[in-house]
Design a protein around this motif. Structure first.
Motif, PDB file in Angstrom:
ATOM      1  N   LEU A  72       0.821  -1.201   0.000  1.00 24.76           N
ATOM      2  CA  LEU A  72       0.000   0.000   0.000  1.00 24.76           C
ATOM      3  C   LEU A  72       0.857   1.254   0.000  1.00 24.76           C
ATOM      4  CD1 LEU A  72      -2.422  -1.209   2.822  1.00 24.76           C
ATOM      5  CD2 LEU A  72      -2.732  -1.465   0.352  1.00 24.76           C
ATOM      6  N   ASP A  73       0.443   2.236  -0.783  1.00 22.64           N
ATOM      7  CA  ASP A  73       1.125   3.520  -0.839  1.00 22.64           C
ATOM      8  C   ASP A  73       0.192   4.593  -0.282  1.00 22.64           C
ATOM      9  OD1 ASP A  73       2.915   5.569  -1.430  1.00 22.64           O
ATOM     10  OD2 ASP A  73       2.242   5.738  -3.503  1.00 22.64           O
ATOM     11  N   GLU A  74       0.586   5.200   0.813  1.00 24.20           N
ATOM     12  CA  GLU A  74      -0.216   6.237   1.476  1.00 24.20           C
ATOM     13  C   GLU A  74      -1.669   5.795   1.659  1.00 24.20           C
ATOM     14  OE1 GLU A  74       0.896   8.863   2.954  1.00 24.20           O
ATOM     15  OE2 GLU A  74       2.927   8.809   2.177  1.00 24.20           O
ATOM     16  N   THR A 105       4.166   5.318   4.058  1.00 26.77           N
ATOM     17  CA  THR A 105       3.311   6.353   4.605  1.00 26.77           C
ATOM     18  C   THR A 105       4.132   7.429   5.299  1.00 26.77           C
ATOM     19  OG1 THR A 105       1.423   6.793   6.057  1.00 26.77           O
ATOM     20  CG2 THR A 105       2.945   5.058   6.749  1.00 26.77           C
ATOM     21  N   HIS A 106       3.562   8.621   5.387  1.00 28.97           N
ATOM     22  CA  HIS A 106       4.189   9.711   6.123  1.00 28.97           C
ATOM     23  C   HIS A 106       3.664   9.804   7.545  1.00 28.97           C
ATOM     24  CE1 HIS A 106       5.009  11.078   1.954  1.00 28.97           C
ATOM     25  NE2 HIS A 106       6.147  11.448   2.503  1.00 28.97           N
ATOM     26  N   GLN A 107       2.613   9.065   7.838  1.00 30.15           N
ATOM     27  CA  GLN A 107       1.977   9.134   9.146  1.00 30.15           C
ATOM     28  C   GLN A 107       1.882   7.744   9.755  1.00 30.15           C
ATOM     29  OE1 GLN A 107      -1.803  11.038   8.734  1.00 30.15           O
ATOM     30  NE2 GLN A 107      -0.974  12.759   7.615  1.00 30.15           N
ATOM     31  N   PRO A 108       1.935   7.661  11.090  1.00 32.20           N
ATOM     32  CA  PRO A 108       1.748   6.356  11.738  1.00 32.20           C
ATOM     33  C   PRO A 108       0.368   5.800  11.402  1.00 32.20           C
ATOM     34  CG  PRO A 108       2.312   8.068  13.353  1.00 32.20           C
ATOM     35  CD  PRO A 108       2.130   8.745  12.027  1.00 32.20           C
ATOM     36  N   LEU A 111      -0.930   1.030  14.335  1.00 36.64           N
ATOM     37  CA  LEU A 111      -0.830  -0.419  14.486  1.00 36.64           C
ATOM     38  C   LEU A 111       0.143  -0.772  15.601  1.00 36.64           C
ATOM     39  CD1 LEU A 111      -0.481  -1.250  10.710  1.00 36.64           C
ATOM     40  CD2 LEU A 111      -2.547  -1.415  12.091  1.00 36.64           C
ATOM     41  N   ARG A 112      -0.203  -1.781  16.369  1.00 36.01           N
ATOM     42  CA  ARG A 112       0.706  -2.268  17.401  1.00 36.01           C
ATOM     43  C   ARG A 112       1.684  -3.250  16.765  1.00 36.01           C
ATOM     44  NH1 ARG A 112      -3.250  -4.670  21.560  1.00 36.01           N
ATOM     45  NH2 ARG A 112      -4.277  -5.119  19.620  1.00 36.01           N
ATOM     46  N   ASN A 113       2.866  -3.300  17.292  1.00 33.37           N
ATOM     47  CA  ASN A 113       3.901  -4.239  16.866  1.00 33.37           C
ATOM     48  C   ASN A 113       4.306  -4.071  15.407  1.00 33.37           C
ATOM     49  OD1 ASN A 113       3.825  -5.417  19.462  1.00 33.37           O
ATOM     50  ND2 ASN A 113       2.096  -6.690  18.836  1.00 33.37           N
ATOM     51  N   ALA A 114       4.097  -2.905  14.862  1.00 32.47           N
ATOM     52  CA  ALA A 114       4.510  -2.653  13.476  1.00 32.47           C
ATOM     53  C   ALA A 114       6.015  -2.391  13.447  1.00 32.47           C
ATOM     54  CB  ALA A 114       3.762  -1.455  12.909  1.00 32.47           C
ATOM     55  N   GLN A 115       6.659  -2.885  12.430  1.00 31.31           N
ATOM     56  CA  GLN A 115       8.070  -2.594  12.227  1.00 31.31           C
ATOM     57  C   GLN A 115       8.168  -1.429  11.268  1.00 31.31           C
ATOM     58  OE1 GLN A 115      10.083  -6.108  10.917  1.00 31.31           O
ATOM     59  NE2 GLN A 115       9.557  -7.255  12.745  1.00 31.31           N
ATOM     60  N   GLU A 116       9.062  -0.496  11.578  1.00 31.78           N
ATOM     61  CA  GLU A 116       9.202   0.706  10.757  1.00 31.78           C
ATOM     62  C   GLU A 116      10.599   0.821  10.195  1.00 31.78           C
ATOM     63  OE1 GLU A 116       8.216   4.276  12.821  1.00 31.78           O
ATOM     64  OE2 GLU A 116       6.227   3.582  13.384  1.00 31.78           O
ATOM     65  N   LEU A 117      10.672   1.342   8.997  1.00 32.21           N
ATOM     66  CA  LEU A 117      11.924   1.747   8.371  1.00 32.21           C
ATOM     67  C   LEU A 117      11.733   3.209   8.026  1.00 32.21           C
ATOM     68  CD1 LEU A 117      14.692   1.285   7.074  1.00 32.21           C
ATOM     69  CD2 LEU A 117      13.490   0.566   5.001  1.00 32.21           C
ATOM     70  N   LYS A 118      12.394   4.079   8.777  1.00 32.68           N
ATOM     71  CA  LYS A 118      12.238   5.514   8.549  1.00 32.68           C
ATOM     72  C   LYS A 118      13.280   5.983   7.549  1.00 32.68           C
ATOM     73  CE  LYS A 118      10.062   6.525  12.886  1.00 32.68           C
ATOM     74  NZ  LYS A 118       9.916   7.440  13.990  1.00 32.68           N
ATOM     75  N   MET A 119      12.811   6.581   6.490  1.00 36.26           N
ATOM     76  CA  MET A 119      13.669   7.106   5.437  1.00 36.26           C
ATOM     77  C   MET A 119      13.892   8.589   5.722  1.00 36.26           C
ATOM     78  SD  MET A 119      13.924   4.377   3.468  1.00 36.26           S
ATOM     79  CE  MET A 119      14.392   4.906   1.847  1.00 36.26           C
ATOM     80  N   THR A 120      15.010   8.908   6.352  1.00 33.50           N
ATOM     81  CA  THR A 120      15.243  10.288   6.770  1.00 33.50           C
ATOM     82  C   THR A 120      16.258  11.022   5.907  1.00 33.50           C
ATOM     83  OG1 THR A 120      16.902   9.538   8.351  1.00 33.50           O
ATOM     84  CG2 THR A 120      14.636   9.795   9.161  1.00 33.50           C
ATOM     85  N   GLY A 121      16.952  10.331   5.069  1.00 28.07           N
ATOM     86  CA  GLY A 121      17.939  10.991   4.222  1.00 28.07           C
ATOM     87  C   GLY A 121      18.552  10.000   3.255  1.00 28.07           C
TER      88      GLY A 121
END
Length: 131
Positions: A72-74, A105-108, A111-121
């Motif tokens: 899913l995208d956004e 997504t740009h927003q949380p 979801l509980r127990n979600a794994q995130e990969l933050k693209m900050t740069g």
């Protein structure tokens, strides 16, 4: 989704196009639109719907032709707070059935127990390569 077709015609097309995986997890059009809170509008052309309603019908598309992996995208763009919670519940139900979701997504997503990969740069940002 085609704007000229009704919601029901669009969902029927996608169910037929994607095929039946033989899974009991796939819902009928009526049950899928009920799950996203829009069961009373399946007779309307998709193009008549608001952006938020169109997004919710896109969720129903995921429900009428079950697939274990959702990419899913956004997914929460154009949704209000109650639809955000509805979407989180749909994902929770999908995960309970053994599914997986990969979402950009740009927003949380709430979801509980979600794994995130933050693209900050990205490499080269500081060097001005990207503008």
């Amino acid at each position: 989704m085609k704007n000229e077709l009704t919601v029901a015609e669009n969902l029927d097309f996608w169910r037929a196009f994607l095929g039946n995986t033989g899974s009991a997890a796939a819902l009928s059009i009526e049950d899928a639109t009920d799950a996203v809170g829009l069961s009373g509008i399946t007779h309307l052309p998709f193009g008549y719907l608001s952006a938020g309603q169109q997004r919710r019908i896109a969720f129903a598309k995921l429900l009428v032709a079950y697939r274990p992996v959702w990419i899913l995208d956004e997914p929460t763009a154009a949704l209000d707070a109650s639809a955000d919670r509805l979407f989180a519940d749909l994902i929770g139900a999908h995960l309970t059935k053994g599914g997986i979701v990969l979402a950009a997504t740009h927003q949380p997503l709430g979801l509980r127990n979600a794994q995130e990969l933050k693209m900050t740069g990205f490499a080269g940002v500081d060097a001005g390569i990207w503008g």
